[in-house]
Every structure is written in C-alpha cells, then in structure tokens.
Design a protein around this motif. Structure first.
Motif, PDB file in Angstrom:
ATOM      1  N   GLY A 103      -2.629  -5.483  12.765  1.00  0.00           N
ATOM      2  CA  GLY A 103      -1.772  -4.812  11.793  1.00  0.00           C
ATOM      3  C   GLY A 103      -0.785  -5.730  11.096  1.00  0.00           C
ATOM      4  O   GLY A 103       0.038  -5.278  10.304  1.00  0.00           O
ATOM      5  N   SER A 104      -0.870  -7.048  11.367  1.00  0.00           N
ATOM      6  CA  SER A 104       0.114  -7.972  10.789  1.00  0.00           C
ATOM      7  C   SER A 104      -0.229  -8.383   9.358  1.00  0.00           C
ATOM      8  O   SER A 104       0.597  -8.975   8.670  1.00  0.00           O
ATOM      9  CB  SER A 104       0.263  -9.216  11.672  1.00  0.00           C
ATOM     10  N   GLY A 105      -1.465  -8.092   8.915  1.00  0.00           N
ATOM     11  CA  GLY A 105      -1.802  -8.383   7.521  1.00  0.00           C
ATOM     12  C   GLY A 105      -2.899  -9.424   7.326  1.00  0.00           C
ATOM     13  O   GLY A 105      -3.164  -9.844   6.190  1.00  0.00           O
ATOM     14  N   LYS A 106      -3.575  -9.829   8.396  1.00  0.00           N
ATOM     15  CA  LYS A 106      -4.592 -10.884   8.291  1.00  0.00           C
ATOM     16  C   LYS A 106      -5.743 -10.469   7.365  1.00  0.00           C
ATOM     17  O   LYS A 106      -6.136 -11.230   6.478  1.00  0.00           O
ATOM     18  CB  LYS A 106      -5.136 -11.241   9.686  1.00  0.00           C
ATOM     19  N   SER A 107      -6.280  -9.281   7.606  1.00  0.00           N
ATOM     20  CA  SER A 107      -7.395  -8.830   6.766  1.00  0.00           C
ATOM     21  C   SER A 107      -6.935  -8.593   5.329  1.00  0.00           C
ATOM     22  O   SER A 107      -7.692  -8.818   4.378  1.00  0.00           O
ATOM     23  CB  SER A 107      -8.032  -7.561   7.334  1.00  0.00           C
ATOM     24  N   SER A 108      -5.696  -8.168   5.179  1.00  0.00           N
ATOM     25  CA  SER A 108      -5.149  -7.972   3.827  1.00  0.00           C
ATOM     26  C   SER A 108      -5.071  -9.305   3.089  1.00  0.00           C
ATOM     27  O   SER A 108      -5.369  -9.374   1.889  1.00  0.00           O
ATOM     28  CB  SER A 108      -3.757  -7.349   3.897  1.00  0.00           C
TER      29      SER A 108
ATOM     30  N   ILE B 239       4.035   0.428   2.189  1.00  0.00           N
ATOM     31  CA  ILE B 239       4.040  -0.501   3.299  1.00  0.00           C
ATOM     32  C   ILE B 239       3.656  -1.869   2.755  1.00  0.00           C
ATOM     33  O   ILE B 239       2.742  -1.997   1.939  1.00  0.00           O
ATOM     34  CB  ILE B 239       3.083  -0.048   4.423  1.00  0.00           C
TER      35      ILE B 239
ATOM     36  N   TYR C 265       0.867  -1.181   0.000  1.00  0.00           N
ATOM     37  CA  TYR C 265       0.000   0.000   0.000  1.00  0.00           C
ATOM     38  C   TYR C 265       0.901   1.227   0.000  1.00  0.00           C
ATOM     39  O   TYR C 265       1.968   1.217   0.619  1.00  0.00           O
ATOM     40  CB  TYR C 265      -0.854   0.051   1.257  1.00  0.00           C
TER      41      TYR C 265
HETATM   42  P1  ADP Z   1      -4.727  -7.105  10.509  1.00  0.00           P
HETATM   43  O1  ADP Z   1      -6.003  -7.540   9.874  1.00  0.00           O
HETATM   44  O2  ADP Z   1      -3.804  -8.241  10.859  1.00  0.00           O
HETATM   45  O3  ADP Z   1      -4.953  -6.214  11.693  1.00  0.00           O
HETATM   46  P2  ADP Z   1      -4.353  -5.488   8.104  1.00  0.00           P
HETATM   47  O4  ADP Z   1      -4.317  -6.423   6.969  1.00  0.00           O
HETATM   48  O5  ADP Z   1      -5.624  -4.738   8.338  1.00  0.00           O
HETATM   49  O6  ADP Z   1      -3.893  -6.234   9.452  1.00  0.00           O
HETATM   50  O7  ADP Z   1      -3.201  -4.402   7.921  1.00  0.00           O
HETATM   51  C1  ADP Z   1      -1.870  -4.758   7.563  1.00  0.00           C
HETATM   52  C2  ADP Z   1      -1.056  -3.482   7.317  1.00  0.00           C
HETATM   53  O8  ADP Z   1      -1.519  -2.848   6.119  1.00  0.00           O
HETATM   54  C3  ADP Z   1      -1.191  -2.450   8.408  1.00  0.00           C
HETATM   55  O9  ADP Z   1       0.038  -1.781   8.549  1.00  0.00           O
HETATM   56  C4  ADP Z   1      -2.249  -1.522   7.905  1.00  0.00           C
HETATM   57  O10 ADP Z   1      -2.098  -0.230   8.429  1.00  0.00           O
HETATM   58  C5  ADP Z   1      -1.986  -1.545   6.390  1.00  0.00           C
HETATM   59  N1  ADP Z   1      -3.204  -1.331   5.597  1.00  0.00           N
HETATM   60  C6  ADP Z   1      -4.305  -2.131   5.581  1.00  0.00           C
HETATM   61  N2  ADP Z   1      -5.223  -1.703   4.710  1.00  0.00           N
HETATM   62  C7  ADP Z   1      -4.695  -0.583   4.144  1.00  0.00           C
HETATM   63  C8  ADP Z   1      -5.149   0.351   3.147  1.00  0.00           C
HETATM   64  N3  ADP Z   1      -6.327   0.203   2.542  1.00  0.00           N
HETATM   65  N4  ADP Z   1      -4.317   1.382   2.821  1.00  0.00           N
HETATM   66  C9  ADP Z   1      -3.114   1.512   3.417  1.00  0.00           C
HETATM   67  N5  ADP Z   1      -2.616   0.676   4.339  1.00  0.00           N
HETATM   68  C10 ADP Z   1      -3.399  -0.354   4.701  1.00  0.00           C
END
Ligand code: ADP
Ligand code: MG
Length: 232
Positions: A47-52, A24, A17
């Motif tokens: 913030g580890s990337g699970k939802s990503s 990042i 992103y």
């Molecule tokens: P988790 O689900 O484990 O809490 P995320 O997948 O939400 O983690 O986030 C992983 C990293 O990517 C974090 O640093 C978060 O800030 C960043 N991030 C997630 N979504 C976005 C986005 N749409 N734009 C920019 N950064 C993002």
C-alpha cells in the motif's frame, strides 16, 4: 533535466486517487532517474505506492502533477493513441502473474505484439525465436502455457516484454509466485537482459535478498520515495 542517458525519469510525480469525499496520495512528489543498463529495486510496505509508481512510469495512469520522461520526452501531455504507441515502442511491462493467453504457444505470445507494431510475420517469427533463446526457452517455442512451469511462464513474459526493444523495463514482484531457486534465476535473467539490451529497469521486490544483484534500491513509504543505498 531531460536526459537520454536516463531513459526513465520521474520528476516531482504526484498521483492522487479519489477516496470518498477526498483523495488519497498514492505518489507524493516522487523523483527517480534510471540509467540505461541499470536496475533500481523498489521496496516498501504493502500500500506504499510501489505499483502506482510503476503504473505512472508505464504511462498507464496520468500523474496529477509532475513529469514522466520516457527516452527524454515527457509523456504526460500525450493523448491515448500516442501513449499506446509509446508503450509499444519504448516500454516493457512484466507483472507478477504472467498473463499469457492459454490457447497460444510461447512463440505466438511474442508474435502478436510485433503484429500490433506493424512488423511482418516473418520478422516477428525470427525475433520471437531469438528472444525465446535469450530467456533459455529456445526449445519450448511450440509449448502452450499449461505445458510450461511457473518459472518458464515468467520467462515467456520477459521475452514478450523485450520484443519491441524497449528502453524501459518495469517489473512488479516478478518472483512472488516462485520458489527460491526459480526466483533467483529470474532475477539473474533480468540482470542479464538489462545489461545486454541496455534497458532502464525498475523492479518492485519484497525479497531484499536479491537487492545486491541490482544497482540501487529505493524505499517507498506513504507515497514518498527515498533512495537508500547504492550497491555498486
Ligand atoms: P503497493 O504496490 O506498494 O502495495 P499501490 O501502489 O498498489 O501500493 O497503492 C498505493 C495506495 O494507492 C494504496 O493506498 C492503494 O489503496 C491506493 N490505490 C492504488 N490503486 C488505486 C486505484 N486504482 N484507485 C484508488 N486507490 C488506489
Ligand atoms: Mg503492488
């Protein structure tokens, strides 16, 4: 290696992103393969990337590098229209907060998806009744979200995700808003539908207590995925 016994495969998936002047890395060379009828738990700090990872698997975001194979076919080269069709036909998505439409009954929440799939209203009604039975809400088909408990709303959400006979089920913290007993029954339901409908399920959970009900667990840290152990 594309494989249809693994309806979901991520091959070397990196997702970046924009972040100020740089980027990042939300996912860093992630590899994951999930078989039909298997649940993989995904754990790891905030913030580890699970939802990503779920978003990439759901084809809601396009990885910077790598392949996302759904039912053996790479989705990363598809255009928006094909991706929408792919999601409708192959992927069920369940988020933490069931975003049900307040004015619709439980049955109607399910029927609208089938309408978008081009099914007849009659077929959609029958299927919705069947899926509400599967999740134990056969007698609540006419209820609207405010007449249902949090656990029941999550069950409607699960039934809706199953309406299109998906190959892949992606579940993000399904029990975050529920007490222990209701959480346990939601996880058991996800276990049962994964087995009965032979879907490949990935479930993000903060609750390691439920991990033994799943087949394997992988840990996410700084965008990197590490398989931890196999529970079967
Ligand atoms: P988790 O689900 O484990 O809490 P995320 O997948 O939400 O983690 O986030 C992983 C990293 O990517 C974090 O640093 C978060 O800030 C960043 N991030 C997630 N979504 C976005 C986005 N749409 N734009 C920019 N950064 C993002
Ligand atoms: Mg998350």
């Amino acid at each position: 290696m594309p494989s249809t016994s693994h309806p979901l495969q991520l091959v070397n998936v990196t997702l970046e992103y924009p972040d100020g002047d740089g980027t990042i890395k939300a996912l860093d060379s992630v590899n994951l393969a999930v078989q039909a009828g298997e649940i993989t738990s995904l754990v790891g700090p905030s913030g580890s990337g699970k939802s990503s990872l779920l978003a990439a698997a759901a084809t809601l975001v396009r990885p910077t590098h790598g392949l996302v194979l759904i039912d053996g076919a790479d989705a990363t080269g598809l255009g928006d229209k094909d991706l929408t069709a792919l999601r409708r036909e192959k992927i069920g998505i369940i988020f933490q907060q069931p975003n049900l439409l307040p004015s619709l009954t439980a049955a109607e929440q399910l029927i609208i998806g089938d309408h978008l799939r081009g099914k007849s209203v009659k077929a959609a009604r029958a299927k919705a009744a069947e899926m509400l039975d599967v999740v134990g809400l056969g007698s609540s088909a006419a209820k609207r979200p405010h007449q249902l408990s949090g656990g029941q709303r999550q069950r409607v959400n699960i039934a809706r995700a199953l309406m299109g006979n998906p190959k892949v089920l992606l579940v993000d913290e399904p029990t975050a808003a529920l007490d222990h007993e209701r959480s346990y029954s939601i996880i058991r339901l996800l276990r049962r539908v994964t087995d009965d409908f032979m879907v490949a399920t990935v479930m993000v959970t903060h609750d390691t207590e439920f991990v033994p009900l799943t087949d394997s667990v992988a840990t996410m840290r700084d965008g990197k995925l590490t398989p931890m152990l196999t529970t079967v």
